[in-house]
Design a protein around this motif. Sequence first.
Motif, short mmCIF file in Angstrom:
data_model
loop_
_atom_site.label_atom_id
_atom_site.label_comp_id
_atom_site.label_asym_id
_atom_site.label_seq_id
_atom_site.Cartn_x
_atom_site.Cartn_y
_atom_site.Cartn_z
N PRO A 303 0.83 -1.22 0.00
CA PRO A 303 0.00 0.00 0.00
C PRO A 303 0.86 1.27 0.00
O PRO A 303 0.94 2.00 0.99
CB PRO A 303 -0.80 -0.13 1.29
N VAL A 304 1.53 1.54 -1.12
CA VAL A 304 2.45 2.67 -1.22
C VAL A 304 1.68 3.99 -1.25
O VAL A 304 0.74 4.16 -2.04
CB VAL A 304 3.34 2.55 -2.46
N CYS A 305 2.06 4.91 -0.39
CA CYS A 305 1.47 6.25 -0.35
C CYS A 305 2.62 7.27 -0.42
O CYS A 305 3.44 7.33 0.50
CB CYS A 305 0.67 6.46 0.94
N PHE A 306 2.64 8.05 -1.50
CA PHE A 306 3.71 9.04 -1.64
C PHE A 306 3.39 10.28 -0.83
O PHE A 306 2.22 10.63 -0.60
CB PHE A 306 3.92 9.40 -3.11
N SER A 307 4.44 10.95 -0.39
CA SER A 307 4.28 12.14 0.44
C SER A 307 5.25 13.21 -0.02
O SER A 307 6.18 12.95 -0.78
CB SER A 307 4.52 11.81 1.92
N TYR A 308 5.04 14.43 0.49
CA TYR A 308 5.91 15.55 0.15
C TYR A 308 6.21 16.34 1.41
O TYR A 308 5.31 16.69 2.18
CB TYR A 308 5.26 16.46 -0.88
N GLY A 309 7.48 16.60 1.61
CA GLY A 309 7.89 17.39 2.76
C GLY A 309 9.40 17.56 2.74
O GLY A 309 10.08 17.12 1.80
N MET A 310 9.92 18.17 3.76
CA MET A 310 11.36 18.45 3.83
C MET A 310 11.71 18.77 5.27
O MET A 310 10.82 18.87 6.14
CB MET A 310 11.72 19.62 2.90
N THR A 311 12.99 18.94 5.53
CA THR A 311 13.43 19.26 6.88
C THR A 311 12.72 20.51 7.39
O THR A 311 12.28 20.56 8.55
CB THR A 311 14.95 19.49 6.90
N GLU A 312 12.61 21.53 6.54
CA GLU A 312 12.04 22.82 6.95
C GLU A 312 10.55 22.75 7.27
O GLU A 312 10.00 23.68 7.86
CB GLU A 312 12.28 23.86 5.86
N THR A 313 9.88 21.66 6.89
CA THR A 313 8.45 21.50 7.22
C THR A 313 8.24 20.38 8.21
O THR A 313 7.12 19.87 8.33
CB THR A 313 7.62 21.25 5.95
N CYS A 314 9.30 19.98 8.91
CA CYS A 314 9.19 18.93 9.94
C CYS A 314 8.59 17.66 9.35
O CYS A 314 7.73 17.02 9.95
CB CYS A 314 8.35 19.43 11.11
#
Length: 516
Positions: A303-314
């Motif tokens: 059940p792969v779920c892609f996400s988006y974020g980075m260090t600056e958004t915790c």
Amino acid sequence: MIKRSNTVLLTDGRRVMYYRDLPEVLRNAREALPALSKQNRSLGIDITDRWNACLWMIYCWIEGIPFVPFSEMNSEPLDRFHPGGVISSDAAFDIAPKTVKEKPTAETAEDSAKALTAALNEASAEALSKTSSEKSDASSEPAAPSETALLKQTAIRDQKEGIFCGLLTSGSSSRPKKVPLLRSNMIAAARNAFEASPPAGSLWGNCLPLLHAGGIAIVFRALLSGTGIFMWSSFDPEKIIRDVSLHPQITSISLVPTMLKRLTEKAEQSSHENLWDNLNNVLVGGGPADTKVLKKAENLGLPVCFSYGMTETCGQIAAQNKSDARIPGSVGKLFNDHQIRFENEESSSDGSKSASGEILVRGPQVFPGYMSDDILLPDAPLSRNDPWFRTGDYGRMESDGTLFIDNRRSDLIISGGENVSPAEVESKMMSSGFFDDVAITGVADPEWGQRVVALVSPAKGSEGLPNDIIHKASSKLKPHQKPSQYFVVSSLPRNAMGKLDRPKLQKLALKLFSRL
């Protein structure tokens, strides 16, 4: 007072620690902790021993001490943040309760797994029983947990302000920047981590580096939601497959695309049946995965779920749900308490809003601003004049709110006046099936500005790189996207999160060019 619960907080498949053990952890940490001055009350934590590093991070959160993770292989965070004290992996580092320090008495791995499963099942049953009792007493469906409720589940003080840790950015495109994250950033991230309340007694599998926001976020998602962590000592696909099959309490795991690729390769060889039935999601962040890997994961039932974020958004600020369509480049929808806008030449000239361009975000997970060379303090004065954080990423949003990530702006190659997205070229070349790994970079050229260069690892069984393979592999590329030079390499430079290290990649390409 810390809640004395039989719910599992931390396990590694051999040892089990419960929420009821937290008071002993706090006592052990206070005895082992070096004296911290009021002028520099921050702590460097060696993450080589992931089990105890996790406990030290929890201790620091409870006590309000900002921490800086580092490793024996990467001490740069210490040099950049200058913490007031350092805890290294030695005898004093072990602050686990005595009950979990003892070596397992089971004679075989199977016996040990059965014993652990029994303990986890008992804790899950207790948690489910309490949940059912609370629901029967409620007169109506409870509202979504607030920030305060999340903290109260573990009776941790409700201290929403102040810095809780200092991290360095991944440095995939430039020198790592110093990122302070606020407690309120982490509380918001924990609240947004789940599509629905996690099952009672559930565990989140953690094999991500604790030097980065992704690995650290898992620790506090669990702590602030009253669930647990299954901590692997490293990324070992075979062990992860075995543990997921043995322990149905592992309902989520987090990976980067490189890990997903290796996990699917190993899973194809696995004899375990109904391997992923208990997983609610396999959260993938840190970049796109190629279409072959996604197809393989789908066939395996992952059940792969892609996400988006980075260090600056915790960590993640957008994520797919299990029911979302798996469209290449899609990372789901932005969390409700965040806003996004796009900037490009058209929108900036006429003032109209655009649905594509460079991504700017704001919301409770966005960090307060990069640090200078000052030391890390709980109340360091940090602020950005503009509440919008310019991510440096390019993307677009569909009318239904689905977000797509196209490329990092700093990675763009401009050749003959045409923009070339390395990620797009890499994806198309990987889909050809001729390569195990592909990286695209730009090298300065007096005529074209930059020329497109490919560094590739041929698929197993392939010998060299014949012209017909080059022709077939580049057949889907536009003329300005086609590499002018190919180099065969055994491996590509990647950082701890599995991301291509673009500066190192370019240096490697220049070195290979010098040998021509």
